[in-house]
Motif scaffolding. Structure first.
Motif, PDB file in Angstrom:
ATOM      1  N   VAL A   7      -1.318  -2.947  -8.078  1.00  0.00           N
ATOM      2  CA  VAL A   7      -0.871  -3.869  -9.122  1.00  0.00           C
ATOM      3  C   VAL A   7      -0.726  -2.963 -10.168  1.00  0.00           C
ATOM      4  O   VAL A   7      -1.078  -1.935 -10.439  1.00  0.00           O
ATOM      5  N   ALA A   8       0.458  -3.397 -11.069  1.00  0.00           N
ATOM      6  CA  ALA A   8       1.037  -2.293 -11.993  1.00  0.00           C
ATOM      7  C   ALA A   8       1.551  -3.145 -13.078  1.00  0.00           C
ATOM      8  O   ALA A   8       2.025  -4.174 -12.847  1.00  0.00           O
ATOM      9  N   SER A   9       1.387  -2.639 -14.483  1.00  0.00           N
ATOM     10  CA  SER A   9       2.251  -3.265 -15.659  1.00  0.00           C
ATOM     11  C   SER A   9       2.586  -2.150 -16.323  1.00  0.00           C
ATOM     12  O   SER A   9       2.052  -0.980 -16.384  1.00  0.00           O
ATOM     13  N   ARG A  10       3.836  -2.289 -16.888  1.00  0.00           N
ATOM     14  CA  ARG A  10       4.363  -1.235 -17.823  1.00  0.00           C
ATOM     15  C   ARG A  10       4.763  -1.921 -19.182  1.00  0.00           C
ATOM     16  O   ARG A  10       5.251  -3.189 -19.041  1.00  0.00           O
TER      17      ARG A  10
ATOM     18  N   ALA B 112      12.376   1.026 -11.318  1.00  0.00           N
ATOM     19  CA  ALA B 112      11.906   2.393 -11.609  1.00  0.00           C
ATOM     20  C   ALA B 112      10.153   2.269 -11.546  1.00  0.00           C
ATOM     21  O   ALA B 112       9.337   3.167 -11.050  1.00  0.00           O
ATOM     22  N   MET B 113       9.432   0.983 -11.500  1.00  0.00           N
ATOM     23  CA  MET B 113       8.278   0.754 -11.237  1.00  0.00           C
ATOM     24  C   MET B 113       7.929   0.933  -9.821  1.00  0.00           C
ATOM     25  O   MET B 113       6.691   1.521  -9.710  1.00  0.00           O
ATOM     26  N   SER B 114       8.518   0.753  -8.796  1.00  0.00           N
ATOM     27  CA  SER B 114       8.355   1.047  -7.556  1.00  0.00           C
ATOM     28  C   SER B 114       8.384   2.526  -7.209  1.00  0.00           C
ATOM     29  O   SER B 114       7.378   3.173  -6.469  1.00  0.00           O
TER      30      SER B 114
ATOM     31  N   PRO C 279       0.709  -1.144  -0.123  1.00  0.00           N
ATOM     32  CA  PRO C 279      -0.014   0.094  -0.049  1.00  0.00           C
ATOM     33  C   PRO C 279       0.845   1.277   0.122  1.00  0.00           C
ATOM     34  O   PRO C 279       0.433   2.474  -0.145  1.00  0.00           O
ATOM     35  N   ASP C 280       1.987   1.276   0.384  1.00  0.00           N
ATOM     36  CA  ASP C 280       3.013   2.165   0.184  1.00  0.00           C
ATOM     37  C   ASP C 280       3.905   2.468  -1.146  1.00  0.00           C
ATOM     38  O   ASP C 280       4.697   3.406  -1.219  1.00  0.00           O
ATOM     39  N   GLY C 281       3.507   1.589  -2.047  1.00  0.00           N
ATOM     40  CA  GLY C 281       4.378   1.578  -3.051  1.00  0.00           C
ATOM     41  C   GLY C 281       5.534   0.497  -3.178  1.00  0.00           C
ATOM     42  O   GLY C 281       6.249   0.711  -4.164  1.00  0.00           O
ATOM     43  N   SER C 282       5.716  -0.046  -2.144  1.00  0.00           N
ATOM     44  CA  SER C 282       7.104  -0.766  -1.987  1.00  0.00           C
ATOM     45  C   SER C 282       7.124  -2.169  -2.570  1.00  0.00           C
ATOM     46  O   SER C 282       5.797  -2.775  -2.934  1.00  0.00           O
ATOM     47  N   LEU C 283       7.950  -2.571  -3.350  1.00  0.00           N
ATOM     48  CA  LEU C 283       7.818  -3.655  -4.206  1.00  0.00           C
ATOM     49  C   LEU C 283       7.699  -5.067  -3.299  1.00  0.00           C
ATOM     50  O   LEU C 283       8.322  -5.245  -2.433  1.00  0.00           O
TER      51      LEU C 283
END
Length: 305
Positions: free
Chosen positions: A143-146, A82-84, A65-69
């Motif tokens: 969740v993220a996709s690049r 870079a995604m994190s 929730p804090d953006g950490s991988l």
């Protein structure tokens, strides 16, 4: 925001009561990695561009929730750090002190960003699509996709001109945009952003908006679909083990990774015969002879647990 912070603090207290079991740690590590890998399979199957479908120039990952991988599938290593940073930026942007605090994040929102200087991007063709995962009204994961888009405008096809001197010459640069708002795909809004570089043609000769809008839109929808698959799998995991246990093992995995990196640095320092505080250096050159020099100082006393 205040209510969400209180709920998150209560959840953290529950998480801290969970004890780490080494077998469960391995199981959860594979479950988290499996989520990211399945996101990648959905993205590959549903995309249409050669870059993503055949060249596999994409990455999918799961974040706290804090953006950490938490877990990054073994897609493209260049996207790892870079995604994190991209997710952390969006967390701050829509947080209590951020520019997007009035909008906030709601279920059904999906964020888009690619700005390398301001928002944790790599280069402009790599567009990151980020989706918050909600539970009990709070964001519990991201969740993220690049994916590398073949063209997003600029002064040359491919959006990677070797002669560019300004970021604007490389195409559309987006700090933060709600690609999906309340469950509705914002096609008009993203089209406007992707075509915006064409408005600079008077100041930047040859500058154009994206030259393949249909592929951009299709691949962005594929990224949204990949994130949706990730949300589904995270929610299944929570339903199976409870949010308290899932978030606890998320933190255990992050702590274990930190310990592994500390040990690797300590062993590297000893193998090189460095003193307790020692420095290693390396140097290389670009094609034109411009030097790139690196120095890393390792303090073994700071690596002790």
């Amino acid at each position: 925001h205040r209510q969400q912070q209180q709920q998150q603090q209560q959840q953290q207290l529950k998480v801290s009561a969970v004890e780490c079991d080494p077998i469960q740690l391995s199981i959860f590590s594979h479950r988290f990695m499996g989520i990211a890998e399945q996101m990648g399979r959905v993205l590959q199957r549903t995309s249409i561009s050669v870059n993503i479908k055949e060249r596999l120039d994409f990455s999918c990952a799961l974040f706290g929730p804090d953006g950490s991988l938490v877990a990054n599938a073994p897609h493209l290593p260049v996207h790892l750090g870079a995604m994190s940073e991209a997710v952390r930026f969006q967390v701050a942007y829509y947080g209590p002190a951020g520019e997007g605090r009035e909008q906030g994040l709601q279920e059904g929102d999906v964020l888009l960003s690619n700005h390398p200087q301001l928002a944790g991007g790599s280069h402009l063709p790599d567009i990151t699509v980020i989706t918050p995962v909600f539970s009990g009204g709070c964001v519990v994961f991201f969740v993220a996709s690049r994916g590398h888009h073949a063209d997003i405008g600029g002064i040359s096809p491919g959006s990677m001109p070797p002669s560019s001197r300004l970021l604007a010459e490389e195409g559309a640069a987006v700090v933060s945009f709600k690609l999906v708002r309340g469950g509705a795909f914002q096609e008009a809004g993203i089209t406007q952003l992707l075509m915006a570089p064409g408005q600079l043609a008077d100041q930047l000769p040859g500058c154009s908006g994206t030259r393949n809008l249909s592929d951009n839109l299709s691949d962005l929808k594929a990224q949204v679909a990949a994130n949706t698959k990730g949300i589904q799998l995270v929610q299944e995991l929570i339903a199976e083990h409870s949010l308290q246990v899932v978030q606890a093992y998320m933190r255990f995995i992050q702590a274990n990774a930190e310990d592994a990196v500390r040990e690797m640095l300590r062993e590297f320092s000893l193998a090189r015969g460095l003193p307790e505080v020692g420095t290693v250096t390396a140097a290389d050159q670009l094609d034109d002879g411009s030097p790139i020099a690196l120095a890393i100082t390792i303090d073994r006393s700071g690596l002790q647990q």
